[in-house]
Motif scaffolding. Sequence first.
Motif, PDB file in Angstrom:
ATOM      1  N   ILE A  68      81.061  12.872 -15.767  1.00  0.00           N
ATOM      2  CA  ILE A  68      81.700  12.538 -14.568  1.00  0.00           C
ATOM      3  C   ILE A  68      82.859  11.243 -14.998  1.00  0.00           C
ATOM      4  CG2 ILE A  68      79.993  10.624 -14.146  1.00  0.00           C
ATOM      5  CD1 ILE A  68      80.529  11.219 -11.224  1.00  0.00           C
ATOM      6  N   LYS A 158      77.308  24.211 -14.380  1.00  0.00           N
ATOM      7  CA  LYS A 158      76.642  23.069 -13.829  1.00  0.00           C
ATOM      8  C   LYS A 158      77.678  21.929 -13.836  1.00  0.00           C
ATOM      9  CE  LYS A 158      72.672  23.469 -16.095  1.00  0.00           C
ATOM     10  NZ  LYS A 158      71.407  22.874 -16.486  1.00  0.00           N
ATOM     11  N   SER A 161      80.167  21.425 -10.826  1.00  0.00           N
ATOM     12  CA  SER A 161      79.882  20.827  -9.663  1.00  0.00           C
ATOM     13  C   SER A 161      80.324  19.389  -9.353  1.00  0.00           C
ATOM     14  CB  SER A 161      78.166  20.831  -9.316  1.00  0.00           C
ATOM     15  OG  SER A 161      77.649  19.892 -10.273  1.00  0.00           O
ATOM     16  N   PRO A 185      71.020  18.502   5.680  1.00  0.00           N
ATOM     17  CA  PRO A 185      71.194  18.574   4.336  1.00  0.00           C
ATOM     18  C   PRO A 185      70.198  19.593   3.628  1.00  0.00           C
ATOM     19  CG  PRO A 185      70.161  16.492   4.924  1.00  0.00           C
ATOM     20  CD  PRO A 185      70.692  17.080   6.141  1.00  0.00           C
ATOM     21  N   TYR A 189      71.909  22.132   1.098  1.00  0.00           N
ATOM     22  CA  TYR A 189      71.748  22.150  -0.332  1.00  0.00           C
ATOM     23  C   TYR A 189      71.042  23.042  -0.855  1.00  0.00           C
ATOM     24  CZ  TYR A 189      74.761  17.780   0.344  1.00  0.00           C
ATOM     25  OH  TYR A 189      75.766  16.881   0.317  1.00  0.00           O
ATOM     26  N   TYR A 196      74.262  28.265  -7.064  1.00  0.00           N
ATOM     27  CA  TYR A 196      74.378  28.143  -8.467  1.00  0.00           C
ATOM     28  C   TYR A 196      73.365  28.629  -9.351  1.00  0.00           C
ATOM     29  CZ  TYR A 196      77.852  24.184  -7.877  1.00  0.00           C
ATOM     30  OH  TYR A 196      79.110  23.836  -7.568  1.00  0.00           O
ATOM     31  N   ASN A 200      74.055  31.325 -12.556  1.00  0.00           N
ATOM     32  CA  ASN A 200      73.720  30.898 -13.731  1.00  0.00           C
ATOM     33  C   ASN A 200      73.028  32.110 -14.298  1.00  0.00           C
ATOM     34  OD1 ASN A 200      74.797  28.495 -14.640  1.00  0.00           O
ATOM     35  ND2 ASN A 200      73.275  27.272 -13.319  1.00  0.00           N
TER      36      ASN A 200
ATOM     37  N   THR B  65      70.169  24.762 -12.033  1.00  0.00           N
ATOM     38  CA  THR B  65      70.879  24.081 -10.926  1.00  0.00           C
ATOM     39  C   THR B  65      71.487  22.772 -11.438  1.00  0.00           C
ATOM     40  OG1 THR B  65      68.994  23.118 -10.054  1.00  0.00           O
ATOM     41  CG2 THR B  65      69.690  25.027  -9.263  1.00  0.00           C
ATOM     42  N   PRO B  66      72.584  22.278 -10.757  1.00  0.00           N
ATOM     43  CA  PRO B  66      73.337  21.391 -11.224  1.00  0.00           C
ATOM     44  C   PRO B  66      72.651  20.235 -11.043  1.00  0.00           C
ATOM     45  CG  PRO B  66      74.725  22.855 -10.084  1.00  0.00           C
ATOM     46  CD  PRO B  66      73.490  23.328  -9.904  1.00  0.00           C
ATOM     47  N   LEU B  68      73.632  17.261  -9.857  1.00  0.00           N
ATOM     48  CA  LEU B  68      74.351  16.594  -8.661  1.00  0.00           C
ATOM     49  C   LEU B  68      73.572  17.254  -7.406  1.00  0.00           C
ATOM     50  CD1 LEU B  68      76.408  14.887  -7.415  1.00  0.00           C
ATOM     51  CD2 LEU B  68      77.695  16.718  -7.413  1.00  0.00           C
ATOM     52  N   ILE B  69      73.498  18.487  -7.562  1.00  0.00           N
ATOM     53  CA  ILE B  69      72.792  19.031  -6.354  1.00  0.00           C
ATOM     54  C   ILE B  69      71.367  18.621  -6.225  1.00  0.00           C
ATOM     55  CG2 ILE B  69      72.269  21.245  -5.231  1.00  0.00           C
ATOM     56  CD1 ILE B  69      75.074  20.812  -5.419  1.00  0.00           C
ATOM     57  N   PHE B  72      71.120  15.276  -4.476  1.00  0.00           N
ATOM     58  CA  PHE B  72      71.594  15.376  -3.171  1.00  0.00           C
ATOM     59  C   PHE B  72      70.134  15.852  -2.431  1.00  0.00           C
ATOM     60  CE2 PHE B  72      75.288  14.167  -3.415  1.00  0.00           C
ATOM     61  CZ  PHE B  72      76.489  14.992  -3.681  1.00  0.00           C
ATOM     62  N   ILE B  73      69.339  16.969  -2.901  1.00  0.00           N
ATOM     63  CA  ILE B  73      68.514  17.422  -2.187  1.00  0.00           C
ATOM     64  C   ILE B  73      67.231  16.424  -2.137  1.00  0.00           C
ATOM     65  CG2 ILE B  73      66.491  19.098  -2.363  1.00  0.00           C
ATOM     66  CD1 ILE B  73      68.378  21.262  -3.778  1.00  0.00           C
ATOM     67  N   TYR B  76      68.888  13.260   0.161  1.00  0.00           N
ATOM     68  CA  TYR B  76      69.302  13.537   1.684  1.00  0.00           C
ATOM     69  C   TYR B  76      68.220  14.157   2.499  1.00  0.00           C
ATOM     70  CZ  TYR B  76      73.838  12.107   0.316  1.00  0.00           C
ATOM     71  OH  TYR B  76      75.010  11.278  -0.057  1.00  0.00           O
ATOM     72  N   VAL B  77      67.345  15.019   1.468  1.00  0.00           N
ATOM     73  CA  VAL B  77      66.619  15.842   2.476  1.00  0.00           C
ATOM     74  C   VAL B  77      65.081  14.636   2.871  1.00  0.00           C
ATOM     75  CG1 VAL B  77      64.824  17.749   2.214  1.00  0.00           C
ATOM     76  CG2 VAL B  77      67.386  18.031   1.383  1.00  0.00           C
ATOM     77  N   GLN B  80      64.956  13.619   6.082  1.00  0.00           N
ATOM     78  CA  GLN B  80      64.756  14.670   7.027  1.00  0.00           C
ATOM     79  C   GLN B  80      62.946  14.885   7.208  1.00  0.00           C
ATOM     80  OE1 GLN B  80      67.199  17.657   6.204  1.00  0.00           O
ATOM     81  NE2 GLN B  80      66.905  18.942   8.124  1.00  0.00           N
ATOM     82  N   ILE B 162      76.000  10.263 -12.982  1.00  0.00           N
ATOM     83  CA  ILE B 162      75.954  11.089 -11.624  1.00  0.00           C
ATOM     84  C   ILE B 162      75.228  10.554 -10.575  1.00  0.00           C
ATOM     85  CG2 ILE B 162      75.605  13.214 -10.723  1.00  0.00           C
ATOM     86  CD1 ILE B 162      75.461  14.598 -13.459  1.00  0.00           C
ATOM     87  N   SER B 164      75.688   7.665  -9.486  1.00  0.00           N
ATOM     88  CA  SER B 164      76.318   6.800  -8.749  1.00  0.00           C
ATOM     89  C   SER B 164      76.813   7.335  -7.691  1.00  0.00           C
ATOM     90  CB  SER B 164      77.604   6.371  -9.585  1.00  0.00           C
ATOM     91  OG  SER B 164      78.519   7.661  -9.846  1.00  0.00           O
ATOM     92  N   VAL B 165      76.749   8.777  -7.440  1.00  0.00           N
ATOM     93  CA  VAL B 165      77.437   9.314  -6.238  1.00  0.00           C
ATOM     94  C   VAL B 165      76.281   9.234  -5.002  1.00  0.00           C
ATOM     95  CG1 VAL B 165      77.965  11.801  -5.239  1.00  0.00           C
ATOM     96  CG2 VAL B 165      78.382  11.135  -7.746  1.00  0.00           C
TER      97      VAL B 165
END
Lengths: 218, 239
Positions: A68, A158, A161, A185, A189, A196, A200, B65-66, B68-69, B72-73, B76-77, B80, B162, B164-165
């Motif tokens: 990043i 990956k 992203s 979300p 997400y 993704y 992969n 999976t990345p 970052l995702i 996020f999950i 942010y989830v 919820q 990452i 930091s996001v």
Amino acid sequence: MDFQFDLIVKSLPYLLKGALVTLEMSVLAILLGTLGGLVLALLRLSPRKLLNWPTRVFINLMRGIPFIIQIFIVYYSFSSLGLEIPAFASGVLAMALNTAAFQAEIIRAGIESIPKGQRESAFALGLSNYQTMVRIIIPQVFVKILPSITNELIILLKNSSLVSVIAVIDLTRVGQQIVGTSYRPAEIYIAVALLYFLMNLAIAQGSKFIERKAAIYR
Amino acid sequence: MIFDFSIITQYGSILIDGFLNTLYICAAGLILGLIIGAVACLIKMKSRGIGAGITNIYIELFRGTPFLIQTFILYYVGPQVGVNLSATVVGILCLGLYSGAYFAEIYRAGIQSIPRGQIEAAQALGIGEIAILFRIVLPQMLGLILAPLTNQMITLVKESAILSVITVQELTFAGQRVISETFSYVEIYTMVALLYWVLVTLMSFLSSQWEKHATRHLRVKVEPSKAYIETKKSLEQVS
């Protein structure tokens, strides 16, 4: 918590468009990066210190700095130099540089694992440096490094992203935009993660197929 | 285009704070990941049905999976479903889960690389399973898995940027804070990159030293004993 599947179905076209951008970036980065990786590997193998040492420094930096941060440096260096290049291009450039460094190490290890005797007998038979490389070393190296290169490609996908942080409209960014309007979300997400994962999986399966086909040349 | 590095001295303390935070978060995430990896590896190797299946799904998902995702999950989830965790805790959790999947595979490869004959001999001698694990498998495995383990630790440190996001107060976030005041993108990000590079190089050096220590049993020189050499000499003199 209710899981709104219809939201996923509604957003699927946008997500797929984002996935397409992700794939475009990844393919471009792979092509440039593999070429760059090959060049860097050959530089790294050169006995001349002037070519060898800067390459070692570059590869070391690329492997030791978070991706990043690399994206930020590439993106903002251009604007500080006064050039305005689109985020897509600088994202591809950052990805290509990163993967070139990793692939250079993989290719170098592969080339060094070919027994020296083959190179010596090739010279003894009168083949030039170029001919030895192209006709003897590289075909064997290609088959040997296929698993490692597949690993690196998955890592590249990956990493792609992360270009969402410089506002490239890839799969992650599209997901963020949809979440910003729908405030769900979880569904989005998870759908993004699955897309993704499927990409992969496709890379891994494609690589297994190529490995099987290339195994006859082992 | 002039790089004004005097900014570093003015805002250096903010970056150092962020660096220390990164150290703390990465250490916590690493320990969590090592534990989760060990548990996952144990379940995968011992159980036959549902446990192994769930562990396999966990490993495949977190490796495919990345990162970052994944963050996020988890970030942010949570709200919820009613779970409200601070960004730092979510960050540590993410790092732990992500690296745990890789560590599980590394442990598995390490355990399976110990020759089965040793384990069978130990079982024949009546040594208990836990003793086999801690006295025979683990000491030999340590030297073998240190290299992939270090690789994954370095990846963990790099992936922590990452976080930091999702506004975790680590080094990259600190850098972005300074940039929001000074707008000197390239200088600050270069400094941040340098700090990460120093951390990664230090980790890699310390680990290679430890690896040398842990594999010293593989570099023992076995020389023929004096009696053997003298017997050989006397036999040669006779013949």
